[in-house]
Design an enzyme around this catalytic site. Structure first.
Site: not given
Ligand SMILES: *Cc1c(COP(=O)(O)O)cnc(C)c1O
Length: 399
Positions: A94, A116, A383
């Site tokens: 993010k 938010e 992610s």
């Molecule tokens: C917020 C988040 C997601 C989901 O958000 P996307 O916009 O679909 O990428 C996925 N993995 C992590 C670690 C997150 O914090």
């Protein structure tokens, strides 16, 4: 069939029939202003250099690609590689778009960035980016979520953002969106609403994708260097879809690379407790854009659920909807049990605790690897890291 992915969206913000600006005219003028400022600033060397410097020296990019040898050996079949977005400063992908949004806000002379947050991940990343850039930040969060997500709540306070508790409605994410949006509409000329994924009205799906596409640009080059070929398959989890678009964009023209987006199957697709928007949703609209949604007969969003709170959104980014329809990306669902199994297995075979969101992508790779040949490869976008989920999982599994 239209295949000019790289020129998408069109200048109305459409990816095929999805996206756009389903908003009142006064807000459309504001969004168009943001688009103009973005298009102007992104072409300047100064902006690109500042962002690139922050990616390197603040986020710690490039994030490595790691061959998960013990996990691959355990599953058999294709070899599994991880793109380590979990190693980024603040612990997930993010920060890539939060930095972009904060820099854009500063460039546009905005006085405050607003958003938010549900579980607090977007809030912490944005509060960090705003502290760094030196701009006021205000985060709206439901009271239920505030009680659940204590570590992220205190981090946001330490980082100096104004945290606004939301006591209306279900006191969770949807009401936090409404509350933050009302504040935004008090002065949209001087505030910037920093959307947390590739969703919302144009230009946000494009802008957030562009900021996240560093993931795939790095990963494609790193993988070629490592293996002298492209991966056979690239896998990412999909909530709103930003980490997946960030990973997929660079691979879209590589027709031989299979792209798979993994949605939360929750307690099962035959129950109401999931958030598998692309798998089971229908065409609709939410939060100012058109996309697949999980909706009732009147078109209202249905309550959604996932063990991973970052994935429980009843809509999905418009570009994913388009890529599904043309068949370039395949979307699959992984349920809570498979996710937890991947969470524990990755932790115990590789010493990497993944975010529950990312564990959905790992689980799909574990399942599909077995059906593939040993010379084949799978690249998973990890992610985020699982520190935020450790207490929950330990309780849930009575560890
Ligand atoms: C917020 C988040 C997601 C989901 O958000 P996307 O916009 O679909 O990428 C996925 N993995 C992590 C670690 C997150 O914090």
């Amino acid at each position: 069939m239209q295949r000019n992915f790289l020129e998408m969206p069109d200048n109305q913000g459409y990816f095929g029939e999805y996206g756009g600006q389903l908003i009142p005219p006064e807000l459309k003028a504001i969004m168009d202003g943001i688009n103009d400022a973005y298009e102007e600033v992104r072409k300047t060397a100064a902006f690109q250099e500042e962002l690139s410097d922050l990616y390197t020296n603040y986020v710690g990019r490039p994030s490595p690609i790691f061959h998960a040898r013990r996990l691959s050996a355990r599953q058999g079949g294709a070899r599994i590689f991880l793109k380590r977005e979990d190693l980024n400063h603040t612990g997930a992908h993010k920060i890539n778009h939060c930095l972009g949004e904060a820099l854009l806000a500063k460039h546009m002379g905005k006085t405050k960035v607003l958003a938010e947050t549900g579980a607090g991940q977007h809030g912490v990343a944005l509060a960090s980016a705003c502290a760094l850039v030196g701009i006021d930040c205000e985060i709206h969060m439901g009271e239920i979520d505030i009680a659940k997500e204590h570590p992220n709540v205190v981090k946001m306070k330490i980082l100096g953002c104004k945290l606004v508790p939301v006591s209306r409605g279900t006191r969770t994410l949807k009401d936090a969106v409404d509350s933050a949006f009302e504040e935004y509409m008090k002065d949209p000329v001087n505030f910037l609403y920093a959307i947390g994924s590739v969703v919302g009205p144009h230009p946000f799906p494009k802008m957030v994708r562009d900021f996240q596409s560093i993931i795939g640009r790095e990963a494609r080059a790193q993988f070629l260097k490592l293996e002298n070929k492209l991966p056979d398959m690239v896998v990412a989890c999909v909530g709103g879809g930003s980490n997946a678009m960030g990973m997929f964009t660079e691979f879209l023209p590589d027709e031989a690379v299979k792209l798979v987006g993994v949605e939360p199957g929750g307690k099962g697709l035959d129950t109401p407790d999931h958030a598998a928007t692309l798998t089971l949703g229908s065409k609709g609209a939410i939060h100012g854009f058109s996309c697949y949604t999980l909706q009732d007969e009147q078109g209202n969003p249905l309550p959604v659920y996932s063990i991973a709170s970052g994935l429980d959104y009843p809509g999905v980014g418009p570009q994913h909807c388009y890529l599904k329809d043309i068949g370039r990306v395949q979307y699959e669902a992984i349920d809570d049990a498979e996710c937890l199994d991947a969470f524990m297995t990755l932790s115990r075979t590789e010493g990497i605790i993944p975010a529950l969101e990312s564990a959905h992508a790992v689980a799909y790779a574990m399942k599909i690897a077995k059906t593939m040949a040993p010379e084949q490869t799978i690249l998973v976008n990890l992610s985020g890291r699982g520190d935020k989920d450790a207490d929950f999982v330990a309780n849930y599994l009575s560890l």
